[in-house]
Write a protein that holds these residues in place. Structure first.
Motif, PDB file in Angstrom:
ATOM      1  N   VAL A   6       0.869  -1.175   0.000  1.00 34.32           N
ATOM      2  CA  VAL A   6       0.000   0.000   0.000  1.00 34.32           C
ATOM      3  C   VAL A   6       0.905   1.223   0.000  1.00 34.32           C
ATOM      4  N   GLU A   7       0.982   1.886  -1.123  1.00 30.47           N
ATOM      5  CA  GLU A   7       1.917   3.011  -1.304  1.00 30.47           C
ATOM      6  C   GLU A   7       1.322   3.961  -2.335  1.00 30.47           C
ATOM      7  N   ASP A   8       1.151   5.231  -1.945  1.00 22.82           N
ATOM      8  CA  ASP A   8       0.471   6.162  -2.860  1.00 22.82           C
ATOM      9  C   ASP A   8       1.421   6.816  -3.862  1.00 22.82           C
ATOM     10  N   GLU A   9       2.713   6.766  -3.583  1.00 26.83           N
ATOM     11  CA  GLU A   9       3.645   7.439  -4.483  1.00 26.83           C
ATOM     12  C   GLU A   9       3.899   6.521  -5.687  1.00 26.83           C
ATOM     13  N   LEU A  50       3.178  -1.298   4.298  1.00 30.29           N
ATOM     14  CA  LEU A  50       2.215  -0.228   4.475  1.00 30.29           C
ATOM     15  C   LEU A  50       2.917   1.120   4.625  1.00 30.29           C
ATOM     16  N   ASP A  51       2.643   2.026   3.706  1.00 31.32           N
ATOM     17  CA  ASP A  51       3.126   3.395   3.848  1.00 31.32           C
ATOM     18  C   ASP A  51       2.294   4.072   4.941  1.00 31.32           C
ATOM     19  N   VAL A  52       2.866   5.056   5.629  1.00 32.27           N
ATOM     20  CA  VAL A  52       2.128   5.706   6.722  1.00 32.27           C
ATOM     21  C   VAL A  52       1.176   6.780   6.178  1.00 32.27           C
ATOM     22  N   MET A  53       1.723   7.699   5.384  1.00 33.84           N
ATOM     23  CA  MET A  53       0.906   8.788   4.862  1.00 33.84           C
ATOM     24  C   MET A  53       0.230   8.343   3.573  1.00 33.84           C
ATOM     25  N   LEU A  54      -1.089   8.129   3.689  1.00 27.10           N
ATOM     26  CA  LEU A  54      -1.837   7.626   2.537  1.00 27.10           C
ATOM     27  C   LEU A  54      -3.124   8.419   2.388  1.00 27.10           C
TER      28      LEU A  54
HETATM   29 CA    CA Z   1       2.742   8.307   1.204  1.00 25.01          CA
END
Ligand code: CA
Length: 224
Positions: A6-9, A50-54
């Motif tokens: 799970v990574e938004d970048e 898991l990325d933290v900032m999502l």
């Molecule tokens: Ca992020």
């Protein structure tokens, strides 16, 4: 063996997914917290990165969703350098490990291998359901103390059914876990394998342990 990332970048996600797949870890990649929670709760993964900032839901919230649903697969957090306090928070919330960005890919692989090894060592060596016994180290199966010869594929199938006893396992899931492939259209191969396995572990014995759940899949349990 499957990982959820799970990574938004987009660049990081793309790079990690590709690297993990090449390293032999098939990986599903989603880019926001809501999809992350959804995937983690509805699919089966051996490990979650898991990325933290999502967007949608933060990594913390996704982790909470996972743990409160009773899922205990290892979770590895990716945090930014300025989120030092967050690391403590993550470990307290039930994360198993964390990596500070930017990190070397080799470091990520090493952490993943450690977490998976730790996870495997938690598993008992012998699985039992009723009088059926499967020894995962010696790869021996017995029922009513009678030795049952299994092919490698039958062993993998039986181990999956016994590890997840009482759960209804869809054919597509069995196909992906036992054959490591997607048989979207042809799950007949699963039916054939289940029939052969039944002939060995169920037909000569009472009670039957492998049950067909019409339109859904198979489950292994002792029905009383
Ligand atoms: Ca992020």
């Amino acid at each position: 063996m499957k990982i959820l990332l799970v990574e938004d970048e987009p660049k990081t996600g793309d790079y990690l997914k590709q690297g993990l797949c090449e390293a032999g870890f098939p990986t599903d990649w989603v880019q926001d917290g809501i999809s992350g929670s959804h995937q983690a709760l509805h699919e089966t993964y051996d490990l979650i990165i898991l990325d933290v900032m999502l967007p949608g839901r933060s990594g913390w919230e996704v982790l909470q969703d996972i743990r409160s649903a009773g899922k205990d697969m290892p979770v590895l957090f990716l945090t930014a350098r300025d989120e030092v306090n967050d690391r403590v928070r993550g470990l307290e919330a039930g994360a198993d490990d964390y990596l500070v960005k930017p990190f070397a890919f080799a470091e990520l692989l090493a952490r993943i291998r450690t977490l998976l090894r730790r996870e495997r060592s938690r598993e008992p060596d012998v699985l039992n359901v009723a009088d059926l016994e499967l020894d995962l180290r010696t790869r021996r199966a017995t029922r009513s103390h009678q030795r049952i010869e299994l092919t490698a594929r039958e062993f993998a199938l039986l181990a999956l059914l016994m590890r997840r006893r009482g759960e209804i396992l869809p054919r597509a899931l069995i196909a992906s876990q036992v054959w490591d492939m997607n048989f979207e259209s042809d799950t007949n191969v699963v039916e054939v394998a289940v029939r052969r396995l039944r002939a060995k572990i169920d037909d000569p014995f009472e009670p039957r342990l492998i049950h067909t759940v019409r339109g859904m899949g198979y489950t292994l349990e002792e029905k009383r």
